[in-house]
Write a protein that holds these residues in place. Structure first.
Motif, PDB file in Angstrom:
ATOM      1  N   GLN A 163       0.812  -1.212   0.000  1.00  0.00           N
ATOM      2  CA  GLN A 163       0.000   0.000   0.000  1.00  0.00           C
ATOM      3  C   GLN A 163       0.846   1.263   0.000  1.00  0.00           C
ATOM      4  OE1 GLN A 163      -3.398   0.196  -0.302  1.00  0.00           O
ATOM      5  NE2 GLN A 163      -3.077   2.404  -0.430  1.00  0.00           N
ATOM      6  N   PHE A 164       2.068   1.188   0.526  1.00  0.00           N
ATOM      7  CA  PHE A 164       2.926   2.371   0.535  1.00  0.00           C
ATOM      8  C   PHE A 164       3.232   2.869  -0.879  1.00  0.00           C
ATOM      9  CE2 PHE A 164       3.786   0.501   4.691  1.00  0.00           C
ATOM     10  CZ  PHE A 164       3.660   1.614   5.513  1.00  0.00           C
ATOM     11  N   ASP A 165       3.169   1.983  -1.861  1.00  0.00           N
ATOM     12  CA  ASP A 165       3.403   2.400  -3.240  1.00  0.00           C
ATOM     13  C   ASP A 165       2.352   3.390  -3.725  1.00  0.00           C
ATOM     14  OD1 ASP A 165       5.614   0.707  -3.429  1.00  0.00           O
ATOM     15  OD2 ASP A 165       4.394  -0.993  -4.062  1.00  0.00           O
ATOM     16  N   PHE A 166       1.178   3.375  -3.096  1.00  0.00           N
ATOM     17  CA  PHE A 166       0.102   4.278  -3.502  1.00  0.00           C
ATOM     18  C   PHE A 166       0.162   5.611  -2.758  1.00  0.00           C
ATOM     19  CE2 PHE A 166      -1.244   0.000  -4.443  1.00  0.00           C
ATOM     20  CZ  PHE A 166      -1.856   0.108  -5.684  1.00  0.00           C
ATOM     21  N   TRP A 167       0.933   5.660  -1.671  1.00  0.00           N
ATOM     22  CA  TRP A 167       1.014   6.880  -0.870  1.00  0.00           C
ATOM     23  C   TRP A 167       2.284   7.682  -1.144  1.00  0.00           C
ATOM     24  CZ3 TRP A 167       0.071   3.572   4.092  1.00  0.00           C
ATOM     25  CH2 TRP A 167      -1.277   3.191   4.159  1.00  0.00           C
ATOM     26  N   PHE A 168       3.362   6.995  -1.417  1.00  0.00           N
ATOM     27  CA  PHE A 168       4.674   7.634  -1.506  1.00  0.00           C
ATOM     28  C   PHE A 168       4.982   7.988  -2.961  1.00  0.00           C
ATOM     29  CE2 PHE A 168       9.376   7.294  -1.841  1.00  0.00           C
ATOM     30  CZ  PHE A 168       9.723   8.315  -0.956  1.00  0.00           C
ATOM     31  N   ASP A 169       5.271   9.261  -3.210  1.00  0.00           N
ATOM     32  CA  ASP A 169       5.608   9.727  -4.555  1.00  0.00           C
ATOM     33  C   ASP A 169       7.128   9.872  -4.643  1.00  0.00           C
ATOM     34  OD1 ASP A 169       5.952  10.927  -6.982  1.00  0.00           O
ATOM     35  OD2 ASP A 169       4.740  12.700  -6.542  1.00  0.00           O
ATOM     36  N   PRO A 170       7.824   8.935  -5.276  1.00  0.00           N
ATOM     37  CA  PRO A 170       9.292   8.998  -5.321  1.00  0.00           C
ATOM     38  C   PRO A 170       9.817  10.289  -5.949  1.00  0.00           C
ATOM     39  CG  PRO A 170       8.522   6.834  -6.011  1.00  0.00           C
ATOM     40  CD  PRO A 170       7.319   7.715  -5.934  1.00  0.00           C
ATOM     41  N   GLU A 171       9.172  10.750  -7.016  1.00  0.00           N
ATOM     42  CA  GLU A 171       9.669  11.949  -7.702  1.00  0.00           C
ATOM     43  C   GLU A 171       9.595  13.179  -6.810  1.00  0.00           C
ATOM     44  OE1 GLU A 171      11.298  12.395 -10.485  1.00  0.00           O
ATOM     45  OE2 GLU A 171      11.307  10.224 -10.758  1.00  0.00           O
ATOM     46  N   ALA A 172       8.613  13.226  -5.939  1.00  0.00           N
ATOM     47  CA  ALA A 172       8.493  14.365  -5.028  1.00  0.00           C
ATOM     48  C   ALA A 172       9.633  14.410  -4.020  1.00  0.00           C
ATOM     49  CB  ALA A 172       7.155  14.310  -4.301  1.00  0.00           C
ATOM     50  N   HIS A 173      10.328  13.289  -3.849  1.00  0.00           N
ATOM     51  CA  HIS A 173      11.427  13.216  -2.875  1.00  0.00           C
ATOM     52  C   HIS A 173      12.788  13.062  -3.555  1.00  0.00           C
ATOM     53  CE1 HIS A 173       8.905  12.988   0.752  1.00  0.00           C
ATOM     54  NE2 HIS A 173       8.058  12.293   0.010  1.00  0.00           N
ATOM     55  N   ARG A 174      12.844  13.191  -4.857  1.00  0.00           N
ATOM     56  CA  ARG A 174      14.127  13.055  -5.551  1.00  0.00           C
ATOM     57  C   ARG A 174      15.135  14.068  -4.992  1.00  0.00           C
ATOM     58  NH1 ARG A 174      16.071  10.569 -10.011  1.00  0.00           N
ATOM     59  NH2 ARG A 174      14.011   9.730 -10.538  1.00  0.00           N
ATOM     60  N   GLY A 175      16.317  13.563  -4.659  1.00  0.00           N
ATOM     61  CA  GLY A 175      17.369  14.394  -4.092  1.00  0.00           C
ATOM     62  C   GLY A 175      17.322  14.532  -2.584  1.00  0.00           C
ATOM     63  N   ASP A 176      16.234  14.065  -1.941  1.00  0.00           N
ATOM     64  CA  ASP A 176      16.105  14.205  -0.491  1.00  0.00           C
ATOM     65  C   ASP A 176      16.982  13.197   0.249  1.00  0.00           C
ATOM     66  OD1 ASP A 176      14.258  16.125  -0.994  1.00  0.00           O
ATOM     67  OD2 ASP A 176      12.525  15.002  -0.248  1.00  0.00           O
ATOM     68  N   ASP A 177      17.231  13.497   1.524  1.00  0.00           N
ATOM     69  CA  ASP A 177      17.875  12.549   2.419  1.00  0.00           C
ATOM     70  C   ASP A 177      16.796  11.755   3.155  1.00  0.00           C
ATOM     71  OD1 ASP A 177      20.214  13.722   1.596  1.00  0.00           O
ATOM     72  OD2 ASP A 177      20.422  14.988   3.389  1.00  0.00           O
ATOM     73  N   ALA A 178      17.207  10.657   3.779  1.00  0.00           N
ATOM     74  CA  ALA A 178      16.238   9.820   4.487  1.00  0.00           C
ATOM     75  C   ALA A 178      16.880   9.195   5.709  1.00  0.00           C
ATOM     76  CB  ALA A 178      15.696   8.727   3.571  1.00  0.00           C
ATOM     77  N   VAL A 179      16.064   8.990   6.738  1.00  0.00           N
ATOM     78  CA  VAL A 179      16.432   8.170   7.899  1.00  0.00           C
ATOM     79  C   VAL A 179      15.766   6.819   7.692  1.00  0.00           C
ATOM     80  CG1 VAL A 179      16.312   7.923  10.394  1.00  0.00           C
ATOM     81  CG2 VAL A 179      16.576  10.199   9.379  1.00  0.00           C
ATOM     82  N   ILE A 180      16.555   5.766   7.618  1.00  0.00           N
ATOM     83  CA  ILE A 180      16.044   4.445   7.253  1.00  0.00           C
ATOM     84  C   ILE A 180      16.331   3.453   8.366  1.00  0.00           C
ATOM     85  CG2 ILE A 180      16.171   2.556   5.577  1.00  0.00           C
ATOM     86  CD1 ILE A 180      17.074   4.604   3.498  1.00  0.00           C
ATOM     87  N   VAL A 181      15.333   2.624   8.690  1.00  0.00           N
ATOM     88  CA  VAL A 181      15.489   1.551   9.669  1.00  0.00           C
ATOM     89  C   VAL A 181      15.423   0.219   8.928  1.00  0.00           C
ATOM     90  CG1 VAL A 181      14.564   0.449  11.743  1.00  0.00           C
ATOM     91  CG2 VAL A 181      14.437   2.939  11.480  1.00  0.00           C
ATOM     92  N   ALA A 182      16.416  -0.627   9.147  1.00  0.00           N
ATOM     93  CA  ALA A 182      16.454  -1.950   8.518  1.00  0.00           C
ATOM     94  C   ALA A 182      17.000  -2.956   9.526  1.00  0.00           C
ATOM     95  CB  ALA A 182      17.311  -1.919   7.257  1.00  0.00           C
ATOM     96  N   ASP A 183      16.813  -4.239   9.233  1.00  0.00           N
ATOM     97  CA  ASP A 183      17.307  -5.279  10.132  1.00  0.00           C
ATOM     98  C   ASP A 183      17.978  -6.380   9.318  1.00  0.00           C
ATOM     99  OD1 ASP A 183      15.218  -7.114   9.254  1.00  0.00           O
ATOM    100  OD2 ASP A 183      13.838  -5.989  10.523  1.00  0.00           O
ATOM    101  N   ARG A 184      18.349  -7.444   9.990  1.00  0.00           N
ATOM    102  CA  ARG A 184      19.137  -8.478   9.321  1.00  0.00           C
ATOM    103  C   ARG A 184      18.306  -9.366   8.401  1.00  0.00           C
ATOM    104  NH1 ARG A 184      20.588 -12.825  14.155  1.00  0.00           N
ATOM    105  NH2 ARG A 184      18.569 -13.881  14.204  1.00  0.00           N
TER     106      ARG A 184
END
Length: 496
Positions: free
Chosen positions: A429-450
């Motif tokens: 569902q996040f694919d329908f909410w998040f517009d990648p082009e609107a964030h082009r060039g932005d920085d991000a705080v990302i959480v990931a695990d093993r």
């Protein structure tokens, strides 16, 4: 002496429901404990975020539950109470129907019958879990029970007097709302078709317009889903019919056997014995006969469909929950009051306590040296959220993301931010909410695990560095240890 003792016998008989109410109360206390304390499971938080993005429908499921979650947020705020209060409302509606059924099935012993019915229902691990966790299922289950109750009342009135169409339309509306909660409620509608065909007294309905109009009403309720899918390239239907299956469908005889074994475990093997007994008996009384025919029809339709599907693809036990919603509480007398009933209670209590430990103390597998990511990843999000907020305070222009849809939802719930997103190769569902082009060039705080690593997200940025790791522990063991990254220069692929 006999005459003096006689007046005491009646109060004792009147209180014979008390042990059954006590054991039902035990399960209700456990449900209350989990409702108040348990961190949101991934999909619970996921559906909560749906409610914060109102739409006609959603990628994975229909919209009714999300709409109601949005209402709860508006009324009570962003918290665990708002997330799970609906599970109490739907359980109360279900128990109201059980009270009505108890009065019809055992008019001289209604309280005892009701509390046994309630205890049997809640002692099943499947139903205790699904009436506690704020998945779409709890709403669908209540609507299925309400719709079936209206159908049984309609059948009673129509067979006796040839009328009662308002109850038929009510049942159809509730069926439509059940399907608007989760798609597998459609098996209730198919069960209705078998029920009407099996009862000679109901077959004349096929010649009336009301039955067909009621069916159209159930379908019309799905209009938001149809429209959303039409506008979104039939995304839900493509997901459920093609995308969710890993690889080509292959015939297997082991998978249906495994499906049955898992069903016995989650429903309770002792309750399953009672269900088999119930379906083989011919009950007394017109209402009891109709109820068994309807419950049996729904059980057969749903279970056979799942067994066929399991022969070709992976099927999850909760997909067949509609099969047991009616038949389990109605099997009260087949389960009885003695050894089978109490074995079911002991089994349910053991599984419930295991669930409480698993969700509130530590994942059981982790205690013994294994690693259960699904459960482990539900722990510690309040602390992880605080660490993410600290990093974001240093980089206020950065957007927040994780490497998987459930962790994105859990982080979003923890920090009260509906704009947290998932950077994952999985379609969600996040694919329908998040517009990648609107964030082009932005920085991000990302959480990931093993398990769901940062690798996919890292390919979308100019650079990415780990900032800190958060270790969530219990019993001296690390349960969950995600890493927080700072990524710079978002460069998503060009839109297809």
């Amino acid at each position: 002496m006999t005459a003096a003792a006689q007046p005491l016998a009646a109060p004792r008989a009147e209180l014979r429901w008390l042990p059954f109410a006590a054991v039902a109360g035990f399960f209700l206390v456990l449900k209350a404990m989990m409702s108040a304390v348990m961190s949101p499971i991934g999909d619970e938080a996921y559906y909560w975020l749906w409610g914060q993005h109102p739409d006609l429908s959603y990628f994975d499921h229909p919209p009714l539950h999300a709409w109601l979650l949005r209402l709860m947020q508006a009324l009570f705020g962003w918290n665990l109470f708002s997330l799970r209060i609906l599970t109490w409302a739907t359980l109360l509606a279900t128990l109201a129907v059980f009270w009505s059924w108890a009065g019809r099935l055992a008019p001289t012993d209604r309280p005892s019958h009701f509390w046994r019915m309630t205890a049997i229902y809640l002692a099943s691990p499947l139903f205790l879990g699904m009436t506690t966790i704020a998945f779409n299922d709890h709403l669908m289950m209540a609507l299925v029970v309400l719709s079936a109750h209206a159908m049984l009342l309609f059948a009673e009135r129509w067979e006796a007097h040839g009328r009662g169409y308002r109850l038929l339309y009510l049942s159809a509306l509730l069926l439509g709302l059940a399907v608007l909660s989760k798609y597998n409620a459609v098996f209730l509608g198919l069960g209705y078709a078998v029920f009407i065909l099996l009862r000679p007294a109901l077959r004349p309905l096929l010649a009336t317009p009301h039955l067909w109009l009621a069916g159209l009403l159930s379908i019309a309720v799905q209009a938001p889903v149809f429209w959303w899918n039409f506008a979104a390239g039939f995304a839900s239907y493509r997901f459920h019919f093609t995308e969710r299956w890993n690889g080509p469908l292959r015939l297997s005889w082991e998978a249906p056997v495994l499906f049955v074994i898992v069903a016995l475990i989650v429903v309770s093997p002792f309750a399953a014995v009672g269900v088999v007994r119930y379906l083989r008996r011919r009950p007394d009384g017109a209402f009891a006969v109709r109820a068994r025919q309807l419950a049996g029809a729904v059980f057969a339709v749903s279970s056979l469909a799942m067994l066929v599907l399991a022969s070709f693809a992976e099927v999850f036990f909760y997909w067949n929950i509609v099969a047991f919603i009616l038949v389990l509480p109605l099997a009260v007398d087949a389960i009885g009051r003695r050894w089978l009933f109490w074995l079911h209670m002991l089994y349910g209590a053991g599984m419930a306590l295991l669930l409480v430990f698993n969700q509130l103390v530590a994942p059981v597998g982790n205690v013994f040296g294994a690693y259960d990511w699904t459960i482990s990843s539900t722990y510690g999000w309040d602390r992880i959220g605080r660490e993410v907020e600290a990093v974001r305070a240093e980089h206020p222009e950065a957007f927040v993301a994780t490497s998987f849809y459930t962790t994105a939802a859990q982080l979003g719930f923890a920090i009260g931010d509906a704009e947290v997103t998932a950077l994952s190769p999985r379609h969600d569902q996040f694919d329908f909410w998040f517009d990648p082009e609107a964030h082009r060039g932005d920085d991000a705080v990302i959480v990931a695990d093993r398990v769901y690593t940062v690798d996919h997200a890292a390919r979308l940025f100019d650079s990415i560095v780990p900032v800190r790791q958060v270790e969530i522990t219990s019993f001296g063991r690390v349960i969950y240890a995600p890493t927080i990254y700072l990524a710079r220069g978002f460069r998503p692929p060009a839109a297809q």
